[in-house]
Design a protein around this motif. Structure first.
Motif, short mmCIF file in Angstrom:
data_model
loop_
_atom_site.label_atom_id
_atom_site.label_comp_id
_atom_site.label_asym_id
_atom_site.label_seq_id
_atom_site.Cartn_x
_atom_site.Cartn_y
_atom_site.Cartn_z
N HIS A 114 64.44 -27.25 43.06
CA HIS A 114 63.53 -26.91 41.97
C HIS A 114 64.26 -26.43 40.72
O HIS A 114 64.07 -26.95 39.64
CB HIS A 114 62.53 -25.85 42.44
N GLY A 115 65.11 -25.44 40.87
CA GLY A 115 65.91 -24.95 39.75
C GLY A 115 65.07 -24.66 38.53
O GLY A 115 64.10 -23.90 38.56
N PHE B 80 57.42 -20.32 41.91
CA PHE B 80 58.01 -20.40 43.24
C PHE B 80 57.39 -21.55 44.01
O PHE B 80 56.39 -22.15 43.61
CB PHE B 80 57.77 -19.09 43.99
N VAL B 81 58.00 -21.86 45.14
CA VAL B 81 57.47 -22.82 46.11
C VAL B 81 57.53 -22.15 47.47
O VAL B 81 58.51 -21.45 47.78
CB VAL B 81 58.31 -24.12 46.13
N ARG C 17 54.43 -26.49 43.04
CA ARG C 17 55.00 -25.38 42.27
C ARG C 17 53.87 -24.44 41.87
O ARG C 17 52.79 -24.89 41.46
CB ARG C 17 55.71 -25.93 41.03
N GLN C 18 54.10 -23.14 42.02
CA GLN C 18 53.06 -22.15 41.76
C GLN C 18 53.57 -21.09 40.79
O GLN C 18 54.69 -20.62 40.91
CB GLN C 18 52.63 -21.47 43.07
N TRP C 19 52.70 -20.74 39.87
CA TRP C 19 52.97 -19.63 38.97
C TRP C 19 51.75 -18.72 38.98
O TRP C 19 50.65 -19.13 38.59
CB TRP C 19 53.20 -20.12 37.54
N LEU C 20 51.92 -17.51 39.44
CA LEU C 20 50.80 -16.57 39.59
C LEU C 20 50.99 -15.39 38.63
O LEU C 20 52.10 -14.90 38.44
CB LEU C 20 50.72 -16.06 41.03
N GLY C 21 49.87 -14.93 38.07
CA GLY C 21 49.93 -13.74 37.25
C GLY C 21 50.57 -13.92 35.89
O GLY C 21 51.36 -13.09 35.44
N PRO D 181 44.06 -23.36 45.42
CA PRO D 181 44.10 -24.82 45.54
C PRO D 181 45.43 -25.41 45.98
O PRO D 181 45.67 -26.60 45.78
CB PRO D 181 43.77 -25.26 44.11
N ASP D 182 46.32 -24.61 46.57
CA ASP D 182 47.66 -25.12 46.87
C ASP D 182 47.63 -26.32 47.82
O ASP D 182 48.33 -27.32 47.61
CB ASP D 182 48.56 -24.01 47.41
#
Length: 342
Positions: A25-26, A41-42, A50-54, A156-157
Motif C-alpha cells: 500500500h505505502g 489502513f487495511v 483501503r479505509q480512512w476513519l475519522g 461498508p468494508d
C-alpha cells in the motif's frame, strides 16, 4: 535427482505465480486533502479495501460555533485509523426493534460535540477503474435526534471488498437541538443539513485522490438520512454537485416544524438557566451549558412526557428547507438529477 529438481522448480514457480498477489500500500494510504494529510489502513477483514476513519471535514462546533454553520477545519496530519465519536445523541427509555433486536443499527462507541468527521472506504489502488469509481455519500438515519457513522450494520468494508468498483463516504452530522436549534437570534437554523452539504463539498474537492470520480457522486440516505437527501435537490437547484440521490424512506414532507414562534429553544434554555433577550440566551447556551447537560435535560424532559411537547428537526427557513415543496416543484426549483428509491 532430476525429478526432485523438477519438483523443486515447479514448487518455486507456483510459489511465485500461484500465490495471491501481494499488495504494497505505502503511499496509497497517505492522501493529501483539504483537511490535511490523512493516513489510512487495511485490515484482514477486508484486505483489498483501503479505509480512512475519522477525517475532520469541519472545525469542532464548540463555543461560538455551537448552533452555527460548519466552518472549514484547520488542516493537520490525521492518523485516520479509528472512528470519531458520534454527535450528541438524544436518548430515550422506549423499547424499539432497534433496541431489542437490531442493536447493530445503533451507534457503536461514544459521543461528543466535537463530531464533524467523515469516513472513506475505497478499493485497492491497483483495482480496475481507479480514478473513475462512482462515489456514494451516505447520510445515516436516526430521526434527526440520534445516529452516526459508527454503526456496525452500516460499515461498508465487505461491500467494497466484494465489488472493487465504488467508493463510500459516511458522515456524522449534528442532530436534535445541536443540529436544528430554530433559535431566535440565529441566521441559519438547519445547521445539521449544512453539515451534510459540507460533506458533499468535501467529497467533490477530495475524492479523486482516493480513486473516486467527483463527477459521479450519489447522495444516499436511510430514514432521516433519506429525508435529508430528498430535501437536498430543492435546497440546491442550481448547484447540487451530486449526480443523483437515493432515499431509503423519508421525504421532504418530514420537514414540517410548527414551532414558528421559536419557543422550543427558549423553553429548553430556561430549563438550564438561560433566560433573557435572544442574544443573551444564545450566548448562555453556547458558553454556560455543557453539551452533556443540554443533552440530558432535553432527553429527560422528553422521557417524562411532559407538556409542552418539544422537538428539534428540520424546520422551514425558506433557504434550504421550504414550507411548500409542491410549489417548488411546479416552478422547477429543484435540481435536475437522478432520483431513486432503494
Amino acid at each position: 535427482m532430476r525429478q526432485s529438481v523438477v519438483l523443486s522448480l515447479v514448487s518455486l514457480f507456483c510459489l511465485i505465480s500461484c500465490a495471491p498477489p501481494s499488495y504494497h500500500h505505502g503511499s496509497d494510504l497517505k492522501i493529501s486533502t483539504t483537511s490535511g494529510s490523512v493516513t489510512g489502513f487495511v485490515n484482514s477483514t477486508a484486505p483489498n479495501v483501503r479505509q480512512w476513519l475519522g477525517i475532520p471535514y469541519a472545525a469542532p462546533p464548540l463555543g461560538d460555533l455551537r448552533f452555527a454553520p460548519p466552518q472549514a477545519p484547520t488542516p493537520h496530519p490525521v492518523n485516520a485509523s479509528a472512528f470519531a465519536p458520534s454527535c450528541m445523541q438524544q436518548y430515550s427509555n422506549g423499547s424499539t426493534i432497534y433496541t431489542e433486536v437490531l442493536k447493530e443499527f445503533l451507534i457503536n462507541g461514544g459521543q461528543s460535540e466535537d463530531c464533524l468527521y467523515l469516513n472513506v472506504w475505497a478499493p485497492e489502488a491497483t483495482s480496475k477503474g481507479h480514478g473513475k469509481w462512482p462515489v456514494f455519500v451516505y447520510v445515516p438515519g436516526g430521526g434527526f435526534t440520534s445516529g452516526g457513522a459508527n454503526s456496525l450494520y452500516k460499515i461498508p468494508d465487505k461491500w467494497v471488498q466484494r465489488t472493487q468498483g465504488h467508493v463510500v463516504v459516511i458522515m456524522n452530522y449534528r442532530v436534535n437541538v445541536f443540529g436544528f436549534p430554530n433559535a431566535k437570534g440565529l441566521e441559519r437554523q438547519n445547521v445539521g443539513l449544512l453539515d451534510q452539504r459540507m460533506v458533499v463539498e468535501w467529497t467533490k474537492n477530495n475524492i479523486a485522490a482516493f480513486g473516486g470520480n467527483p463527477d459521479s457522486i450519489i447522495f444516499w440516505g436511510q430514514s432521516a438520512g433519506g429525508a435529508s437527501v430528498s430535501l437536498y435537490p430543492y435546497a440546491y437547484p442550481k448547484d447540487p454537485i451530486v449526480k443523483g440521490i437515493a432515499a431509503d424512506s423519508g421525504s421532504p414532507g418530514i420537514a414540517g416544524s410548527s414551532d414558528t414562534a421559536q419557543s422550543n429553544f427558549t423553553f429548553v434554555a430556561s430549563l438550564v438557566g438561560c433566560t433573557g433577550e435572544p442574544a443573551v440566551v444564545l450566548d448562555c447556551m453556547r458558553h454556560n451549558v455543557t453539551a452533556a447537560a443540554l443533552e440530558n435535560v432535553l432527553s429527560l424532559y422528553q422521557i417524562s412526557a411532559r407538556s409542552p411537547k418539544i422537538t428539534f428537526g428540520p424546520t422551514p427557513d425558506e433557504v434550504i428547507v421550504f414550507a411548500n415543496y409542491t410549489d417548488r416543484a411546479a416552478k422547477g426549483l429543484v435540481a435536475k438529477i437522478v432520483r431513486a428509491g432503494i
